[in-house]
Design an enzyme around this catalytic site. Structure first.
Site, PDB file in Angstrom:
ATOM      1  N   PRO A 244      21.087  33.521   5.988  1.00  0.00           N
ATOM      2  CA  PRO A 244      21.124  34.737   5.159  1.00  0.00           C
ATOM      3  C   PRO A 244      21.618  35.940   5.955  1.00  0.00           C
ATOM      4  O   PRO A 244      20.854  36.614   6.642  1.00  0.00           O
ATOM      5  CB  PRO A 244      19.666  34.905   4.719  1.00  0.00           C
ATOM      6  CG  PRO A 244      18.864  34.248   5.793  1.00  0.00           C
ATOM      7  CD  PRO A 244      19.694  33.104   6.291  1.00  0.00           C
TER       8      PRO A 244
ATOM      9  N   ASP B 260      20.746  37.843  11.083  1.00  0.00           N
ATOM     10  CA  ASP B 260      20.067  36.745  10.395  1.00  0.00           C
ATOM     11  C   ASP B 260      18.750  37.289   9.852  1.00  0.00           C
ATOM     12  O   ASP B 260      17.839  37.613  10.616  1.00  0.00           O
ATOM     13  CB  ASP B 260      19.830  35.604  11.385  1.00  0.00           C
ATOM     14  CG  ASP B 260      19.175  34.388  10.755  1.00  0.00           C
ATOM     15  OD1 ASP B 260      18.667  34.499   9.619  1.00  0.00           O
ATOM     16  OD2 ASP B 260      19.153  33.327  11.405  1.00  0.00           O
ATOM     17  N   HIS B 261      18.636  37.375   8.526  1.00  0.00           N
ATOM     18  CA  HIS B 261      17.462  37.996   7.921  1.00  0.00           C
ATOM     19  C   HIS B 261      16.188  37.172   8.123  1.00  0.00           C
ATOM     20  O   HIS B 261      15.069  37.669   7.900  1.00  0.00           O
ATOM     21  CB  HIS B 261      17.696  38.228   6.428  1.00  0.00           C
ATOM     22  CG  HIS B 261      17.074  39.496   5.928  1.00  0.00           C
ATOM     23  ND1 HIS B 261      15.857  39.962   6.379  1.00  0.00           N
ATOM     24  CD2 HIS B 261      17.506  40.412   5.022  1.00  0.00           C
ATOM     25  CE1 HIS B 261      15.555  41.091   5.763  1.00  0.00           C
ATOM     26  NE2 HIS B 261      16.545  41.396   4.937  1.00  0.00           N
ATOM     27  N   ARG B 262      16.328  35.918   8.536  1.00  0.00           N
ATOM     28  CA  ARG B 262      15.134  35.119   8.832  1.00  0.00           C
ATOM     29  C   ARG B 262      14.446  35.614  10.090  1.00  0.00           C
ATOM     30  O   ARG B 262      13.244  35.403  10.275  1.00  0.00           O
ATOM     31  CB  ARG B 262      15.512  33.642   8.992  1.00  0.00           C
ATOM     32  CG  ARG B 262      16.123  32.995   7.756  1.00  0.00           C
ATOM     33  CD  ARG B 262      16.639  31.602   8.063  1.00  0.00           C
ATOM     34  NE  ARG B 262      17.655  31.618   9.107  1.00  0.00           N
ATOM     35  CZ  ARG B 262      18.260  30.518   9.583  1.00  0.00           C
ATOM     36  NH1 ARG B 262      17.925  29.327   9.074  1.00  0.00           N
ATOM     37  NH2 ARG B 262      19.172  30.611  10.516  1.00  0.00           N
TER      38      ARG B 262
END
Length: 429
Positions: A229, A401-403
């Site tokens: 993401p 990386d939104h994680r």
């Protein structure tokens, strides 16, 4: 205990390779990190280093042999061991031992002669680099027989539109090597011809088959873009002070530094100020780092690689510049070692030298951030007093990386980066 060395997966998604040359000899003592061999794949030539210390007891394959990843290639004896330990080590590894106590090399992959027109030539050998004197070639197989070539030689031949069936190989048993392809004059490679467009038809075109490197890039970046993401944070940075600092450094420094060197140092400083951004996605955990290892995108013939600069936080700007230049030079020459392409939590991709105004980059998993750096250009700005002025502005875009990195962390990191770039004295302390 003797160690059986196997053909490594020197680059991501590589399944086979060939020993281009041995850098160690039987009976030679090696330490961890000492070069053992140059391994040639479809993507590049990579220097492979020893992972254990000891004495080279036996080299099991000849240069040029095409081998699957995992195939035994050498035996390294531990301290105090002798040749009588080679056989038992091979037997324990499941290698069939012949009368000469060495396994037969895996037969090389065959390349049938081309029956269709050659593919378009998309690259030429660099000018001004005379080819080394070649050993006496072994005649190539006659028409109708199989033509043997190393993986990189096959890839280069495809890219240059060269019919390998007409080349005399200088490798073992007439195998065609990279140097054989590079010795073929560019003018002798057939030029692609596009089909003539009839009146009123669409424009003519040619199709270029994908190289191994281009397939790997396409596969990896498609996976990244579709499974990670991404989100983006952009800033416009005034870099007049940064350029002035560079000018002052280069007036006295023995080695010239680039704007990219200063950007890398600023990225390192921002990751230290915002350690929550110095992390990677680790499947069922998030791995956080105390040191800063940064991958630098380097364009090479047919694609790009991302060698990693280690412990950037501990390097002076001059030392950082030297390390980056060395990695880039060896990347373009295909002489990077395996460990130099692994690791890192962050990447930097700089297209400023091409005059690009702004772009965003795709993450290189498992790294959680990549900074896209554009050109520094004069632009109108509004000063603190509200007056209109002209400043040198560089646009930078963080892909995250939104994680791993939340929006607030990304914004905090970008603010730290902008502060360091606009007040670059902080890079020197």
């Amino acid at each position: 205990m003797a160690t059986v060395v196997r053909m490594p997966s020197v680059l991501a998604n590589v399944t086979e390779g060939a020993i281009q040359s041995w850098l160690a000899t039987e009976g030679q003592t090696v330490a961890v990190g000492d070069p053992l061999a140059e391994i040639e794949t479809e993507k590049a030539v990579v220097e492979y280093a020893a992972e254990v210390e000891g004495t080279v007891g036996r080299l099991l394959v000849e240069p040029g042999d095409n081998l699957a990843v995992g195939t035994p290639i050498a035996v390294i004896l531990a301290e105090g061991e002798g040749q009588d330990q080679v056989g038992p080590a091979l037997a324990a590894a499941g290698v069939t031992v012949g009368t000469d106590a060495g396994p037969a090399p895996v037969p090389p992959a065959a390349v049938p002669e081309q029956t269709s027109s050659p593919e378009p030539r998309v690259a030429v050998a660099p000018a001004g680099n005379p080819a080394p004197a070649a050993p006496t070639p072994t005649p190539s197989p006659s028409r109708g027989q199989r033509t043997f070539a190393s993986p990189l030689a096959r890839r280069l031949a495809r890219e240059r539109g060269i019919d390998i069936a007409g080349i005399d190989g200088t490798g073992p048993d007439g195998r065609i090597t990279r140097r054989d392809i590079e010795r073929v004059p560019a003018s002798s490679a057939p030029q692609p011809t596009a089909p003539a467009a009839a009146s009123g038809d669409a424009a003519s075109f040619t199709d270029e088959k994908l190289t191994g490197m281009r397939r790997a890039i396409a596969r990896r970046l498609t996976e990244s873009k579709t499974t990670v993401p991404h989100f983006y944070v952009t800033a416009h940075v005034r870099v007049d002070r940064l350029l002035e600092l560079r000018r002052e450094i280069n007036e006295t420094a023995p080695r010239k530094v680039s704007v990219n060197d200063l950007v890398l140092k600023a990225v390192s400083g921002a990751l230290q100020r915002v350690p929550a951004a110095n992390a990677i996605w680790n499947g069922d955990s998030i791995r956080r780092f105390t040191g800063v290892d940064i991958a630098v995108a380097v364009a090479i013939e047919g694609g790009l690689v991302t060698p990693v600069v280690r412990a950037v936080q501990d390097l002076t700007i001059g030392r950082l510049s030297a390390v980056v230049a060395d990695l880039a030079e060896r990347a373009r020459a295909g002489r990077l070692q395996q460990h130099e392409l692994e690791g890192g939590s962050f990447s930097v991709s700089n297209l400023g030298m091409y005059g690009v105004d702004e772009f965003s980059a795709i993450l290189n998993p498992p790294q959680s951030g990549i900074l896209a750096v554009s050109a520094a250009k004069p632009r109108p700005v509004v000063g603190d007093d509200g007056a209109l002025a002209v400043a040198t502005v560089m646009t930078v875009t963080l892909s995250a990386d939104h994680r791993v990195i939340d929006g607030a962390v990304a914004a905090e990191w970008m603010a730290a980066l902008v502060e360091l770039l606009e007040h670059p004295v902080g890079l020197l302390v």
